[in-house]
Design a protein around this motif. Sequence first.
Motif, PDB file in Angstrom:
ATOM      1  N   LEU A   1      25.760  40.278  -6.838  1.00 52.32           N
ATOM      2  CA  LEU A   1      27.013  39.722  -6.315  1.00 52.32           C
ATOM      3  C   LEU A   1      27.325  40.406  -4.995  1.00 52.32           C
ATOM      4  O   LEU A   1      27.420  41.635  -4.927  1.00 52.32           O
ATOM      5  N   ALA A   2      27.462  39.612  -3.938  1.00 49.44           N
ATOM      6  CA  ALA A   2      27.765  40.150  -2.610  1.00 49.44           C
ATOM      7  C   ALA A   2      28.990  39.439  -2.045  1.00 49.44           C
ATOM      8  O   ALA A   2      29.199  38.248  -2.288  1.00 49.44           O
ATOM      9  N   VAL A   3      29.787  40.185  -1.277  1.00 47.44           N
ATOM     10  CA  VAL A   3      30.995  39.629  -0.659  1.00 47.44           C
ATOM     11  C   VAL A   3      30.985  39.962   0.829  1.00 47.44           C
ATOM     12  O   VAL A   3      30.793  41.119   1.220  1.00 47.44           O
ATOM     13  N   LEU A   4      31.191  38.933   1.660  1.00 44.47           N
ATOM     14  CA  LEU A   4      31.313  39.106   3.103  1.00 44.47           C
ATOM     15  C   LEU A   4      32.782  38.942   3.464  1.00 44.47           C
ATOM     16  O   LEU A   4      33.367  37.873   3.270  1.00 44.47           O
ATOM     17  N   GLU A   5      33.371  40.012   3.991  1.00 43.23           N
ATOM     18  CA  GLU A   5      34.795  39.979   4.325  1.00 43.23           C
ATOM     19  C   GLU A   5      35.055  40.937   5.478  1.00 43.23           C
ATOM     20  O   GLU A   5      34.596  42.077   5.457  1.00 43.23           O
ATOM     21  N   GLY A   6      35.781  40.456   6.476  1.00 43.60           N
ATOM     22  CA  GLY A   6      36.098  41.299   7.624  1.00 43.60           C
ATOM     23  C   GLY A   6      34.879  41.771   8.385  1.00 43.60           C
ATOM     24  O   GLY A   6      34.877  42.880   8.938  1.00 43.60           O
ATOM     25  N   GLY A   7      33.822  40.960   8.397  1.00 43.53           N
ATOM     26  CA  GLY A   7      32.606  41.328   9.110  1.00 43.53           C
ATOM     27  C   GLY A   7      31.692  42.272   8.355  1.00 43.53           C
ATOM     28  O   GLY A   7      30.623  42.638   8.866  1.00 43.53           O
ATOM     29  N   LYS A   8      32.049  42.670   7.142  1.00 46.25           N
ATOM     30  CA  LYS A   8      31.227  43.567   6.346  1.00 46.25           C
ATOM     31  C   LYS A   8      30.707  42.854   5.105  1.00 46.25           C
ATOM     32  O   LYS A   8      31.442  42.107   4.463  1.00 46.25           O
ATOM     33  N   CYS A   9      29.445  43.107   4.794  1.00 44.04           N
ATOM     34  CA  CYS A   9      28.830  42.506   3.612  1.00 44.04           C
ATOM     35  C   CYS A   9      28.589  43.616   2.587  1.00 44.04           C
ATOM     36  O   CYS A   9      27.794  44.531   2.824  1.00 44.04           O
ATOM     37  N   LEU A  10      29.289  43.544   1.464  1.00 45.52           N
ATOM     38  CA  LEU A  10      29.221  44.588   0.445  1.00 45.52           C
ATOM     39  C   LEU A  10      28.643  44.039  -0.860  1.00 45.52           C
ATOM     40  O   LEU A  10      28.936  42.901  -1.242  1.00 45.52           O
ATOM     41  N   ILE A  11      27.832  44.859  -1.523  1.00 43.07           N
ATOM     42  CA  ILE A  11      27.296  44.515  -2.839  1.00 43.07           C
ATOM     43  C   ILE A  11      28.299  44.966  -3.891  1.00 43.07           C
ATOM     44  O   ILE A  11      28.569  46.166  -4.034  1.00 43.07           O
ATOM     45  N   GLN A  12      28.864  44.029  -4.624  1.00 42.02           N
ATOM     46  CA  GLN A  12      29.825  44.348  -5.672  1.00 42.02           C
ATOM     47  C   GLN A  12      29.141  44.596  -7.016  1.00 42.02           C
ATOM     48  O   GLN A  12      29.669  45.310  -7.856  1.00 42.02           O
ATOM     49  N   ARG A  13      27.991  43.974  -7.193  1.00 40.16           N
ATOM     50  CA  ARG A  13      27.178  44.229  -8.390  1.00 40.16           C
ATOM     51  C   ARG A  13      25.723  44.091  -7.998  1.00 40.16           C
ATOM     52  O   ARG A  13      25.293  43.047  -7.518  1.00 40.16           O
ATOM     53  N   GLY A  14      24.952  45.153  -8.180  1.00 42.49           N
ATOM     54  CA  GLY A  14      23.584  45.181  -7.694  1.00 42.49           C
ATOM     55  C   GLY A  14      22.536  44.762  -8.711  1.00 42.49           C
ATOM     56  O   GLY A  14      22.809  44.594  -9.898  1.00 42.49           O
ATOM     57  N   TYR A  15      21.324  44.627  -8.218  1.00 43.63           N
ATOM     58  CA  TYR A  15      20.139  44.274  -9.006  1.00 43.63           C
ATOM     59  C   TYR A  15      19.803  45.429  -9.941  1.00 43.63           C
ATOM     60  O   TYR A  15      19.785  46.585  -9.534  1.00 43.63           O
TER      61      TYR A  15
ATOM     62  N   ILE B   1      15.498  46.479  -2.148  1.00 44.67           N
ATOM     63  CA  ILE B   1      15.035  45.260  -1.493  1.00 44.67           C
ATOM     64  C   ILE B   1      15.746  44.026  -2.048  1.00 44.67           C
ATOM     65  O   ILE B   1      16.076  43.102  -1.308  1.00 44.67           O
ATOM     66  N   ALA B   2      16.027  44.020  -3.350  1.00 44.78           N
ATOM     67  CA  ALA B   2      16.738  42.878  -3.948  1.00 44.78           C
ATOM     68  C   ALA B   2      18.153  42.773  -3.397  1.00 44.78           C
ATOM     69  O   ALA B   2      18.629  41.675  -3.070  1.00 44.78           O
ATOM     70  N   ASN B   3      18.839  43.902  -3.266  1.00 47.79           N
ATOM     71  CA  ASN B   3      20.188  43.896  -2.715  1.00 47.79           C
ATOM     72  C   ASN B   3      20.187  43.507  -1.239  1.00 47.79           C
ATOM     73  O   ASN B   3      21.100  42.818  -0.768  1.00 47.79           O
ATOM     74  N   ASP B   4      19.147  43.933  -0.507  1.00 46.42           N
ATOM     75  CA  ASP B   4      19.023  43.533   0.901  1.00 46.42           C
ATOM     76  C   ASP B   4      18.822  42.026   1.021  1.00 46.42           C
ATOM     77  O   ASP B   4      19.361  41.388   1.938  1.00 46.42           O
ATOM     78  N   ILE B   5      18.032  41.465   0.114  1.00 43.23           N
ATOM     79  CA  ILE B   5      17.826  40.005   0.118  1.00 43.23           C
ATOM     80  C   ILE B   5      19.161  39.297  -0.071  1.00 43.23           C
ATOM     81  O   ILE B   5      19.468  38.310   0.624  1.00 43.23           O
ATOM     82  N   ALA B   6      19.995  39.788  -0.995  1.00 42.70           N
ATOM     83  CA  ALA B   6      21.295  39.171  -1.252  1.00 42.70           C
ATOM     84  C   ALA B   6      22.185  39.241  -0.011  1.00 42.70           C
ATOM     85  O   ALA B   6      22.835  38.253   0.360  1.00 42.70           O
ATOM     86  N   ARG B   7      22.211  40.392   0.646  1.00 40.98           N
ATOM     87  CA  ARG B   7      23.026  40.540   1.858  1.00 40.98           C
ATOM     88  C   ARG B   7      22.566  39.565   2.937  1.00 40.98           C
ATOM     89  O   ARG B   7      23.388  38.899   3.579  1.00 40.98           O
ATOM     90  N   GLU B   8      21.248  39.497   3.145  1.00 43.90           N
ATOM     91  CA  GLU B   8      20.707  38.640   4.198  1.00 43.90           C
ATOM     92  C   GLU B   8      20.989  37.168   3.937  1.00 43.90           C
ATOM     93  O   GLU B   8      21.325  36.420   4.858  1.00 43.90           O
ATOM     94  N   ARG B   9      20.850  36.737   2.661  1.00 43.53           N
ATOM     95  CA  ARG B   9      21.102  35.325   2.367  1.00 43.53           C
ATOM     96  C   ARG B   9      22.565  34.980   2.622  1.00 43.53           C
ATOM     97  O   ARG B   9      22.896  33.913   3.127  1.00 43.53           O
TER      98      ARG B   9
END
Length: 240
Positions: free
Chosen positions: A81-95, A104-112
């Motif tokens: 689970l990732a959230v983009l807010e205020g120009g920042k992309c944060l992982i709220q729940r990781g792989y 790498i899985a969390n990076d994939i989520a951020r990039e998508r």
Amino acid sequence: MARKFASDKGDALGMTKTVVFASHRRELPVGRPDFPPMKPKKGFTHASREMWDAWIYSDANTCPEQVYRSALSLFTSSMVLAVLEGGKCLIQRGYEVLAEHAPIANDIARERLVLQHREAQSQERPVPTKEMIEKGGKFAALESLLLPQKGGGWCIAVIDIQLLLPIPVADTHVDEIDHSVLQLLYEGLSAKEIAQQVDISHRTVEHRIERMKARIGARTISQLVALSIASGLTGKIPGN
């Protein structure tokens, strides 16, 4: 406790003894079966549906947590689970499938999320996708749902990374017989069964399997199958 017995032997011949244990009687709620509540089903389908429903009832003042909070209990270990807010992309729940694959899985989520949030916000509706991508020497098959804030602003992504495999870097060239052996391995046949299909000895089949494992860097037959599939899906088709 109420008991009723015959007053004499004559009455007893035509009377059935009745025993009622009042203490064992229990009234059940009307319209409710006497079963324990079922546990909610987990997985991407159920979690994304829960979030989609929450998004429908959201408005411009809704915060991201109000959309995803009720769905968190439905997440499986392969979901991010990732959230983009205020120009920042944060992982709220990781792989959580394997700790070594989490970065790498969390990076994939951020990039998508960063790449696709504009599409979701421009359409002003949830955007579901299924993709196969390469990232950091890995092949990933994933399913995602992006949910934009109504009126613009934040964007949420729930991503299920269903497959994460290393991409073979060695030469994966195989001849026609190896092609046949691989195809039959995909179908679950043993070395002896493959030998009967291809009309060669099962020792030869075993030798070819070991040679392909060494070439592609696989330790087991299941890993050979997985890596060869990853090679084909990323365009590095054996034999080309």
